[in-house]
Design a protein around this motif. Structure first.
Motif, PDB file in Angstrom:
ATOM      1  N   TRP A  74       0.861  -1.185   0.000  1.00 47.49           N
ATOM      2  CA  TRP A  74       0.000   0.000   0.000  1.00 47.49           C
ATOM      3  C   TRP A  74       0.896   1.233   0.000  1.00 47.49           C
ATOM      4  O   TRP A  74       2.076   1.164   0.347  1.00 47.49           O
ATOM      5  N   ARG A 106      -4.952   0.179   3.837  1.00 46.58           N
ATOM      6  CA  ARG A 106      -3.577   0.426   4.262  1.00 46.58           C
ATOM      7  C   ARG A 106      -3.028  -0.676   5.153  1.00 46.58           C
ATOM      8  O   ARG A 106      -2.238  -0.420   6.053  1.00 46.58           O
ATOM      9  N   GLN A 117      -8.972   5.963   2.105  1.00 41.83           N
ATOM     10  CA  GLN A 117      -8.451   7.074   2.895  1.00 41.83           C
ATOM     11  C   GLN A 117      -9.030   8.419   2.482  1.00 41.83           C
ATOM     12  O   GLN A 117      -9.204   9.312   3.315  1.00 41.83           O
ATOM     13  N   ARG A 148     -12.324   8.600   4.105  1.00 43.13           N
ATOM     14  CA  ARG A 148     -12.094   8.726   5.547  1.00 43.13           C
ATOM     15  C   ARG A 148     -11.810  10.179   5.935  1.00 43.13           C
ATOM     16  O   ARG A 148     -12.369  10.710   6.899  1.00 43.13           O
ATOM     17  N   ASP A 202      -2.545   4.410  14.916  1.00 43.51           N
ATOM     18  CA  ASP A 202      -3.239   3.132  14.723  1.00 43.51           C
ATOM     19  C   ASP A 202      -2.975   2.181  15.879  1.00 43.51           C
ATOM     20  O   ASP A 202      -1.893   2.179  16.481  1.00 43.51           O
ATOM     21  N   GLN A 217      -7.980   0.611  12.310  1.00 43.43           N
ATOM     22  CA  GLN A 217      -7.273   1.619  11.510  1.00 43.43           C
ATOM     23  C   GLN A 217      -7.884   2.976  11.865  1.00 43.43           C
ATOM     24  O   GLN A 217      -8.787   3.470  11.218  1.00 43.43           O
ATOM     25  N   ASP A 233       0.270   5.981  11.211  1.00 40.58           N
ATOM     26  CA  ASP A 233       0.191   4.525  11.218  1.00 40.58           C
ATOM     27  C   ASP A 233       1.184   3.929  12.216  1.00 40.58           C
ATOM     28  O   ASP A 233       1.810   4.646  12.999  1.00 40.58           O
ATOM     29  N   THR A 277       3.940   7.221  10.304  1.00 39.45           N
ATOM     30  CA  THR A 277       3.755   7.976   9.066  1.00 39.45           C
ATOM     31  C   THR A 277       2.349   8.557   9.034  1.00 39.45           C
ATOM     32  O   THR A 277       1.376   7.821   9.206  1.00 39.45           O
ATOM     33  N   TYR A 308      -1.264   9.787   7.858  1.00 40.95           N
ATOM     34  CA  TYR A 308      -2.216   9.519   6.787  1.00 40.95           C
ATOM     35  C   TYR A 308      -2.540  10.866   6.138  1.00 40.95           C
ATOM     36  O   TYR A 308      -3.385  11.625   6.627  1.00 40.95           O
ATOM     37  N   TRP A 309      -1.875  11.160   5.038  1.00 38.82           N
ATOM     38  CA  TRP A 309      -1.913  12.506   4.486  1.00 38.82           C
ATOM     39  C   TRP A 309      -3.305  12.911   4.005  1.00 38.82           C
ATOM     40  O   TRP A 309      -3.664  14.099   4.060  1.00 38.82           O
ATOM     41  N   GLU A 310      -4.079  11.951   3.554  1.00 30.05           N
ATOM     42  CA  GLU A 310      -5.441  12.292   3.108  1.00 30.05           C
ATOM     43  C   GLU A 310      -6.273  12.818   4.282  1.00 30.05           C
ATOM     44  O   GLU A 310      -7.051  13.768   4.140  1.00 30.05           O
ATOM     45  N   THR A 311      -6.110  12.175   5.441  1.00 21.35           N
ATOM     46  CA  THR A 311      -6.834  12.625   6.636  1.00 21.35           C
ATOM     47  C   THR A 311      -6.269  13.939   7.150  1.00 21.35           C
ATOM     48  O   THR A 311      -7.031  14.847   7.523  1.00 21.35           O
TER      49      THR A 311
END
Length: 714
Positions: A224, A611, A624, A627, A654, A667, A672, A676, A678-681
């Motif tokens: 992913w 992910r 994502q 999300r 997470d 998740q 994570d 790292t 979660y750039w979309e969130t």
């Protein structure tokens, strides 16, 4: 002649195909026009009746899992999806439904013979929902995967260990409902069709499948975006994020404590307080600026601790005892350690902290703590919510909350969501609580501390439940002694009580010693004494809290499921009402009995399965991107609500891929297991966070335009 013969054969073939399609495109569980298909059972006092061509279902809040069950015998082995058309007749928000297929002798707890998925039906709408059905896979491996809520083989549903050739029931219900719901089933069918192919790893033999978790705590057999394959990639991700944080230092026009510096200025008291201004509840920060709490729970490097007992063969690359990373066998989370101890979990490994050390080096604790504050500000957040790492929040760079879980004698007959109910009539109740408060004296005198939650997701039961549990407790139970004393005052003689309760106690002592279930005739008295227990609980908590910390906010008990009396009585004593609400939005949230109190959302989250984790959280999204949008929608709905003064996401990182003490492996992180983001969130958190106060006030300016969008429609 040959031409006509060919044409005849072709037409006949088409007719046969059409006939086959007509005969086998789907298998109905319920169809309004055919009411005799299968046996329909109402679950847990649900009201079920046919209305036109639909099956109307009314479910009650106080039940555990009300809904319907359809019984029969079906071979779904050639089907690739379930299709349900359901109408939500209410305006209470998305109707959360659980859909379950079962074999004969199915066991939900052991994940055997069960397929389970959750769906959501929009308010006042009819939605058609499709659920993919599972392929065959190695159930022998799946049955070895213990200690986690969901496994790699649950890709097709939250539980997917079922023989589709021998399905004997289908259930649709509301799990632990928050409201009374009114909904209708228009049809439920299984579609015949080719299933999506399994990934290759699902065909592995046991000897090849284990271990299935890599040295970073990730699932080995899936790729992913952002997956870590070596230590250098970890460090590269860190450098990428440092550049991002420098580019986006955070929203402007914020006070020292994160309040609205360009908004109204009120009296500065040196502590946080709540006020209602122009019809909306707000917090006010110590300097007098309006404050709305945009936060995240469990800011800690230890979110990824997972049990090893009986499961070491799951993991590759676990360090040897003399290895530099062997220290992570002994790290623990201050909040959750008692839960591991209570379950006799002996051996664990802390994947999240180990990865943070790999990423930042020997001084990882200090770097991570400093970075936490920088991240939150950059992301548009202003609160480190409860259950976070003390080394981080006591730096006093970001406003924080904390939580106390009462440790005093329980009502022995009670049943808790996490712990049994503390007996407020026991003298130890206030003694223990005061001790717990004084252990946090520095926090209670700290202007950076918003206030405290006391307890979490208490099981209040129904209106009579606390007293009913009290009657099932031993004669030495303080609450039971108080209850019997109340009954003596009301009834004068045991004979009078027997007449009303329809019992045959010879004297009051036998009532005190009895541990039988409450008789039906005791309902009125049990409701009254349940209210007395609730009153005693909240009154004593507030009294002790304000003695020790008069200027701190008492943030309530984080209601999850409750009854109207618990909420109404709690509102008398709490400065702020707190709720953990897992839903799509808060548009339809309201306090009962027209209560006018500020409300803080203690927990919410969304997750997905794209992910590498096995469980999408309590509220599932497709990916994502969806999300992140769900986060934005939820917080925006809270900002619109005049009573809500903040939202706290659960949680910062997470959970472990293989589960924590109770198997939760959600998740749910903003980052994570490898730290790292979660750039979309993060993009959507920034989008709402940078314009937090303008959105709350209903104004739009360009001062805090989100770095991720040119225009936001507020």
């Amino acid at each position: 002649m040959n031409h006509f013969r060919f044409l005849f054969i072709a037409v006949l073939g088409l007719m046969l195909v059409a006939f086959k399609f007509k005969e086998e495109p789907h298998i109905y569980f319920f169809k309004g026009t055919d009411r005799s298909i299968n046996s329909i059972v109402a679950l847990q006092n649900s009201i079920v009746k046919l209305q036109g061509n639909a099956l109307n279902v009314q479910t009650k809040q106080e039940e555990e899992a009300p809904g319907i069950q359809i019984k029969g015998n079906w071979d779904l082995s050639k089907c690739n999806q379930l299709v349900l058309e359901i109408t939500n007749h209410d305006l209470l928000g998305d109707l959360p439904l659980t859909v379950v297929l079962e074999n004969k002798g199915a066991s939900m707890g052991k994940r055997r013979g069960v397929f389970l998925e959750r769906i959501y039906i929009a308010p006042n709408q009819t939605n058609k929902v499709s659920i993919a059905l599972p392929n065959d896979f190695s159930k022998a491996i799946d049955e070895q995967l213990v200690g986690m809520r969901m496994t790699p083989f649950t890709k097709w549903g939250l539980i997917a260990n079922i023989d589709l050739k021998e399905v004997v029931s289908l259930s649709v219900y509301v799990n632990k409902p928050r409201y009374n719901w009114n909904w209708s089933v228009n049809y439920i069918k299984a579609e015949v069709g080719e299933k999506q192919a399994n990934p290759a790893w699902m065909s592995l033999q046991e000897k090849d499948f284990f271990p299935f978790i890599d040295q970073y705590g990730q699932f080995k057999y899936q790729e992913w975006p952002g997956k870590i394959h070596n230590d250098q990639e970890l460090k590269d991700q860190g450098q990428k994020e440092f550049a991002d944080l420098e580019k986006y230092p955070g929203p402007i026009e914020r006070s020292k404590f994160g309040g609205w510096k360009s908004g109204p200025k009120l009296k500065a008291t040196g502590s946080f307080r709540v006020e209602k201004i122009d019809g909306k509840w707000w917090m006010v920060d110590p300097e007098g600026y309006l404050f709305w709490s945009h936060g995240v729970v469990r800011v800690t490097p230890h979110a990824g601790i997972t049990p090893l007992d009986g499961r070491k063969h799951y993991f590759s690359g676990l360090p040897k005892k003399d290895d530099a990373f062997a220290e992570f066998y002994t790290t623990h989370d201050e909040l959750l350690k008692p839960y591991y101890t209570a379950r006799n979990i002996d051996s664990t490994y802390d994947f999240s902290a180990a990865n943070i050390k790999r990423k930042y080096g020997e001084h990882w604790r200090e770097i991570y703590a400093d970075l936490a504050h920088q991240r939150l500000k950059s992301w548009g957040l202003n609160t480190i919510a409860n259950s976070s790492d003390k080394q981080i929040f006591m730096q006093r760079k970001t406003v924080y909350t904390d939580r106390i879980e009462l440790k005093s004698p329980y009502i022995e007959g009670s049943k808790g969501m996490w712990w049994k109910f503390n007996d407020p009539f026991d003298p130890q109740f206030t003694i223990h609580f005061r001790k717990q408060l004084l252990e946090r004296e520095k926090e209670l005198n700290d202007p950076w501390c918003l206030g405290f939650f006391v307890d979490n997701e208490i099981n209040w039961g129904e209106e009579a439940t606390l007293a009913e549990w009290t009657l099932q407790s031993p004669a030495t139970q303080a609450a039971k002694i108080a209850f019997v004393k109340t009954l003596k005052t009301k009834y004068k003689t045991i004979q009078q009580l027997n007449t009303v309760w329809k019992t045959n106690f010879k004297d009051w002592q036998l009532l005190l010693e009895s541990r039988e279930k409450a008789p039906l005739g005791s309902k009125v008295d049990c409701i009254a004494f349940s209210k007395a227990i609730t009153e005693e609980y909240f009154k004593k908590v507030r009294t002790e809290f304000k003695k020790v910390a008069p200027n701190k906010l008492y943030l309530g008990c984080r209601f999850a499921r409750s009854n109207i009396n618990a909420v109404t009585i709690g509102a008398k004593y709490c400065d702020v009402m707190s709720y953990n609400i897992y839903a799509q939005t808060l548009d339809n949230f309201k306090l009962p009995n027209n209560l006018d109190k500020p409300v803080l959302i203690g927990e919410f989250h969304f997750g997905a399965l794209d992910r590498g984790l096995f469980h999408p959280s309590l509220i599932k999204t497709k990916n994502q991107e969806e999300r992140g949008q769900a986060y934005f929608n939820y917080v925006k709905s809270a900002l619109r609500h005049p009573s809500i003064i903040g939202t706290h996401w659960h949680q910062f990182a997470d959970q472990a891929t293989t589960g924590r003490f109770d198997g939760e492996n959600f998740q749910v992180g903003m980052v994570d297991i490898c730290d790292t983001p979660y750039w979309e969130t993060i993009a959507k958190i920034r989008e709402i966070g940078y314009r937090l106060y303008e959105t709350r006030q209903g104004k739009t300016t360009q001062k805090n335009k989100s770095p991720y969008t040119d225009y936001i429609d507020y």
